[in-house]
Design a protein around this motif. Structure first.
Motif, mmCIF file in Angstrom:
data_model
loop_
_atom_site.group_PDB
_atom_site.id
_atom_site.type_symbol
_atom_site.label_atom_id
_atom_site.label_comp_id
_atom_site.label_asym_id
_atom_site.label_seq_id
_atom_site.Cartn_x
_atom_site.Cartn_y
_atom_site.Cartn_z
ATOM 1 N N ILE A 63 15.171 44.339 96.874
ATOM 2 C CA ILE A 63 15.728 43.011 97.137
ATOM 3 C C ILE A 63 17.083 43.142 97.820
ATOM 4 C CG2 ILE A 63 16.634 40.913 96.066
ATOM 5 C CD1 ILE A 63 14.515 41.188 93.925
ATOM 6 N N ALA A 64 17.913 44.054 97.299
ATOM 7 C CA ALA A 64 19.242 44.256 97.885
ATOM 8 C C ALA A 64 19.140 44.691 99.341
ATOM 9 C CB ALA A 64 20.020 45.295 97.064
ATOM 10 N N LEU A 79 11.517 48.798 87.911
ATOM 11 C CA LEU A 79 12.342 47.597 87.930
ATOM 12 C C LEU A 79 13.605 47.833 88.754
ATOM 13 C CD1 LEU A 79 12.064 46.442 84.203
ATOM 14 C CD2 LEU A 79 10.880 45.485 86.176
ATOM 15 N N ALA A 80 14.204 49.018 88.569
ATOM 16 C CA ALA A 80 15.397 49.341 89.353
ATOM 17 C C ALA A 80 15.075 49.381 90.847
ATOM 18 C CB ALA A 80 15.967 50.681 88.886
ATOM 19 N N ALA A 81 13.937 49.994 91.198
ATOM 20 C CA ALA A 81 13.547 50.067 92.604
ATOM 21 C C ALA A 81 13.268 48.677 93.173
ATOM 22 C CB ALA A 81 12.299 50.949 92.743
ATOM 23 N N HIS A 82 12.737 47.791 92.333
ATOM 24 C CA HIS A 82 12.462 46.421 92.786
ATOM 25 C C HIS A 82 13.765 45.711 93.150
ATOM 26 C CE1 HIS A 82 9.722 42.880 92.859
ATOM 27 N NE2 HIS A 82 10.857 42.236 92.665
ATOM 28 N N LEU A 83 14.763 45.836 92.299
ATOM 29 C CA LEU A 83 16.062 45.230 92.610
ATOM 30 C C LEU A 83 16.688 45.870 93.843
ATOM 31 C CD1 LEU A 83 17.948 44.575 89.238
ATOM 32 C CD2 LEU A 83 17.264 42.906 90.967
ATOM 33 N N ASP A 84 16.520 47.177 93.994
ATOM 34 C CA ASP A 84 17.026 47.864 95.185
ATOM 35 C C ASP A 84 16.370 47.320 96.452
ATOM 36 O OD1 ASP A 84 19.111 49.620 95.121
ATOM 37 O OD2 ASP A 84 17.932 51.343 94.508
ATOM 38 N N GLY A 98 7.713 43.710 100.514
ATOM 39 C CA GLY A 98 6.947 44.355 99.459
ATOM 40 C C GLY A 98 7.361 43.906 98.075
ATOM 41 N N TRP A 99 8.652 43.622 97.897
ATOM 42 C CA TRP A 99 9.137 43.200 96.579
ATOM 43 C C TRP A 99 8.574 41.838 96.191
ATOM 44 C CZ3 TRP A 99 12.078 38.736 96.904
ATOM 45 C CH2 TRP A 99 12.598 38.419 98.162
#
Length: 387
Positions: free
Chosen positions: A198-199, A191-196, A212-213
């Protein structure tokens, strides 16, 4: 170009196969395979020495051992009893046919149909499939010796079930709590990598080439469901397991953490959804103000740092994330006033990120006079975030 496409497909196929192969050769799975083979072998050795007519049907003993072997003790016990119950009911139906109209095309078809109906009641668990099967075997294979066949069938299957349960009890499986907890920690990092992602995508050339996200967002819900199943299996693995008696008393921490992460995943999917609509210019999309790109990216990255960071630093990380989300709110408010319009994905994303912050709120510090064993642990557990 075609060769590159083929190579890409092969890599995708290998990426999909690797997790399945790793899951098939884990230490727990290999131990389970060895125990199953051992139980089947022991049952086959015992079967010929059973008294009476049972020794004429030795092949049902390894069958009983096989169907009783499950990764957890309670599952093995439950499946063994349910199978024997299903066999008994099926044999009972066949006995009624033998004592009344006798085996024939119509009576065999009818008893199988009745067996299928009875198996649909939900009373027999995994044993439901053996009701019509047992009735069919007794009438077709047993024939004139239906009584002896039925006795041998049930007896040898029961022998195999007992052997399987004994092997599973003597060599108990390891509780699956640690494995489930590790998967939950990995989900948190995902989940953290997913938000990263997006950022990072927001700060690239617009529209972002990194997508990819977007594709990964839909898989988060499926992962949540599989983790719920894994945690339920971990609870099951502790029941009646001698190896769990010295371990942890419950899995309440894992359940609480997973419940929070499932809701966090829901919020992240909403952020991904609204930004994906904007990037792909879908009819329901709102445009993203270029002035909000940087504060939105910073807020996503700060919340990602909180979600995947060191639990020992949760207070500091939560404060940084709160500041980043506050800056995003202020930027959204300012641009809404300047443009005299709601700032679309900016305000929606800010709302979802704020909800995530609320879910990851650190527990209040215990008072100095409060005993250490009464101090509350922070709700966000987990290991270091992998870079």
């Amino acid at each position: 170009m075609r060769a590159q496409r083929i190579e890409g497909r092969m890599r995708s196929s290998l990426s999909a196969i690797r997790p399945s192969v790793r899951g098939a050769v884990t230490r727990a799975r290999l131990l389970f395979a060895a125990k199953t083979a051992l139980a089947v072998g022991i049952a086959w050795l015992i079967a010929p020495h059973m008294p009476g007519v049972a020794d004429e049907y030795p092949y049902y003993a390894p069958f009983g051992a096989l169907i009783s072997m499950y990764p957890t003790l309670m599952s093995s016990f439950r499946s063994g009893l349910q199978t024997l119950l299903g066999l008994a009911v099926g044999i009972g139906l066949a006995t009624l046919v033998v004592l009344t109209v006798g085996p024939s095309l119509w009576s065999i078809a009818a008893v199988v149909g009745v067996g299928v109906i009875v198996s649909g009641t939900g009373w027999f668990g995994i044993g439901r499939e053996y009701i019509p099967m047992a009735a069919l075997f007794v009438l077709i294979i047993g024939g004139a010796d239906a009584e002896d066949y039925s006795l041998g069938y049930v007896t040898q299957t029961a022998v195999g079930v007992i052997v399987g349960l004994a092997v599973n009890l003597i060599i108990p499986p390891a509780p699956l709590v640690s494995e489930a907890a590790a998967r939950i920690d990995a989900f948190q990092q995902r989940l953290a990598a997913h938000l990263d992602d997006i950022a990072a995508a927001l700060t690239e050339k617009w529209p972002p080439e990194r997508d990819g996200w977007m594709q990964d967002a839909g898989a988060l819900a499926e992962t949540s469901r599989s983790l719920s199943d894994a945690l339920a299996e971990a609870d099951e693995s502790r029941r009646g397991n001698p190896r769990a008696w010295r371990g942890r008393a419950d899995t309440s921490d894992e359940h609480a953490k997973l419940e929070a992460l499932v809701e966090v995943a829901h919020q992240i999917r909403d952020v991904s959804g609204c930004l994906s609509d904007t990037i792909n210019e879908r009819p329901s999309a709102f445009p993203l103000d270029p002035e909000l790109v940087e504060p939105l990216s910073d807020a996503c990255r700060a919340v990602a740092d909180l979600l995947g960071g060191d639990p020992e630093e949760i207070g500091e990380l939560h404060a940084r994330a709160s500041e980043a989300v506050d800056r995003l709110y202020r930027a959204v408010h300012a641009r809404s006033i300047e443009m005299d319009a709601v700032a679309g994905p900016g305000v929606l994303s800010a709302m979802h990120l704020q909800r995530i912050l609320g879910m990851l709120e650190p527990a209040p510090a215990a008072d100095e006079d409060e005993p250490a064993d009464q101090a509350g642990d922070p709700p966000q557990a987990g290991g270091q975030r992998s870079e």
